[in-house]
Motif scaffolding. Sequence first.
Motif, PDB file in Angstrom:
ATOM      1  N   GLY A 179      -4.883  -4.331   0.761  1.00 54.95           N
ATOM      2  CA  GLY A 179      -4.570  -3.037   0.170  1.00 54.95           C
ATOM      3  C   GLY A 179      -4.924  -1.852   1.043  1.00 54.95           C
ATOM      4  O   GLY A 179      -4.766  -0.698   0.623  1.00 54.95           O
ATOM      5  N   VAL A 180      -5.402  -2.099   2.279  1.00 55.49           N
ATOM      6  CA  VAL A 180      -5.803  -1.026   3.198  1.00 55.49           C
ATOM      7  C   VAL A 180      -5.156  -1.272   4.557  1.00 55.49           C
ATOM      8  O   VAL A 180      -5.066  -2.408   5.016  1.00 55.49           O
ATOM      9  N   ILE A 181      -4.713  -0.186   5.184  1.00 59.85           N
ATOM     10  CA  ILE A 181      -4.140  -0.296   6.533  1.00 59.85           C
ATOM     11  C   ILE A 181      -5.251  -0.087   7.565  1.00 59.85           C
ATOM     12  O   ILE A 181      -5.912   0.953   7.606  1.00 59.85           O
ATOM     13  N   SER A 182      -5.457  -1.085   8.411  1.00 59.49           N
ATOM     14  CA  SER A 182      -6.450  -1.037   9.474  1.00 59.49           C
ATOM     15  C   SER A 182      -5.791  -0.478  10.741  1.00 59.49           C
ATOM     16  O   SER A 182      -4.717  -0.929  11.120  1.00 59.49           O
TER      17      SER A 182
ATOM     18  N   TYR B 193       4.465   0.300   3.058  1.00 62.57           N
ATOM     19  CA  TYR B 193       3.060  -0.093   2.930  1.00 62.57           C
ATOM     20  C   TYR B 193       2.861  -1.596   2.759  1.00 62.57           C
ATOM     21  O   TYR B 193       2.073  -2.224   3.479  1.00 62.57           O
ATOM     22  N   ASP B 194       3.538  -2.185   1.807  1.00 67.04           N
ATOM     23  CA  ASP B 194       3.305  -3.605   1.498  1.00 67.04           C
ATOM     24  C   ASP B 194       3.651  -4.510   2.683  1.00 67.04           C
ATOM     25  O   ASP B 194       2.968  -5.504   2.936  1.00 67.04           O
ATOM     26  N   THR B 195       4.696  -4.153   3.415  1.00 66.38           N
ATOM     27  CA  THR B 195       5.093  -4.949   4.582  1.00 66.38           C
ATOM     28  C   THR B 195       4.067  -4.851   5.699  1.00 66.38           C
ATOM     29  O   THR B 195       3.801  -5.830   6.406  1.00 66.38           O
ATOM     30  N   LEU B 196       3.466  -3.672   5.828  1.00 67.53           N
ATOM     31  CA  LEU B 196       2.536  -3.430   6.925  1.00 67.53           C
ATOM     32  C   LEU B 196       1.121  -3.935   6.656  1.00 67.53           C
ATOM     33  O   LEU B 196       0.354  -4.154   7.598  1.00 67.53           O
TER      34      LEU B 196
END
Length: 396
Positions: free
Chosen positions: A210-213, A201-204
């Motif tokens: 704090g949110v993945i688009s 998560y943190d790498t992406l």
Amino acid sequence: MKKFISILLALCLIASLTACGGSPAAGTTGADSDNAGTTKADSDNAGTTKADSDNAGTTKADSDNAGVSSEGGSVAVFYYTYGDTYISSVRTALDAALDAANIKYQDYDSNNSQTTQTEQVTTAITQGAKVLVVNLVDTGSDDAARNIIEQANGIPVIFFNRSVSEEAVTSSDKCVFVGTDYEMAGHMQGEMIGNYLTANYDTLDLNGDGVISYVMFKGQEGNAEADARTQFGQEDADAILTAANKPALSFYDSANTNKYLVDQTGAWSSAAATDYMQTILSQYSEASGNMVELVIANNDEMAIGAIAALQNAGYNKEGGTTIPVFGVDATDAAKDAIAEGSMVGTIKQDAEGMANTIAAIANNYLSGKDTFDGVDAANVVGTWRVNIPYGTYTGE
């Protein structure tokens, strides 16, 4: 003396008749005498032209076999388009399976036109087809499928890959569907995506918000497979993320209430995804703090198209930033992309398994056996359907 001359004349007449054709001429065979003035290819392709051989409806075997099976019947195979990479892999495998079973066949390219496909079905029936194998073009309703079943008028019909309802299939006792549990592909893809995002998560999270688009590429409106993959690929990923105390995915364009981009041609094409992705990257970037951080595609062609645009922008190359891309089908191109690290994973849709099942059922129809004789019973649903299992592919 007169008697001697009469006998001599009779012998000469007999010799003359023998020389003039009482048996095949020297250097010819029985086939030659039946096809005087033709070659092997001529006799196998009587009435065809160069245009005919280029026309949809030819395969490697067709030029020799003219679509007639060893049982005395014929198998006509209709593909929604030869241009679909996955469908091309099914075609290659099905040609091989039919050849191996000594079933002779004819392939048709409907070129993504239901009108063309319907006309081709009419032609095949007129030419004596004994089994119709149909990769339906129009899956938005049952109308096209029912029309083909009505045209067949008792000729067995095997629909495959593109969904046809149970109601349509069971309207004939000589009709089956060979495909997949299409919802399963979406569920499996969603699980694969959710687990990958949770672990990285943190790498992406390139934007650090704090949110993945994400962007979702949908192949076609009104297609059951596309609908299920679009829904469950996102929903199941969200379920895993929220269970890990992570926020759900966020579609990159808040103005898009559909939360997907559809290939308007209905072809699930790499070109459509490339065009979309290039437009996206011209407006969304790391520098602007709104970069798209995940690509979900309903098939590998669109996944590969998205990767092409990403690579043009400097992403998904060795040593650089990689935007995770996921697809469905496990095509050779996708496997290569996964191997080189430009794509994370895909869901394998077994082209060979589908082809072998279709060939087995076609052979059963031609030889008068039970419809599902030789088909794995675990994959048979009722009396109308066979589901070919999916598998997760990440190259590991």
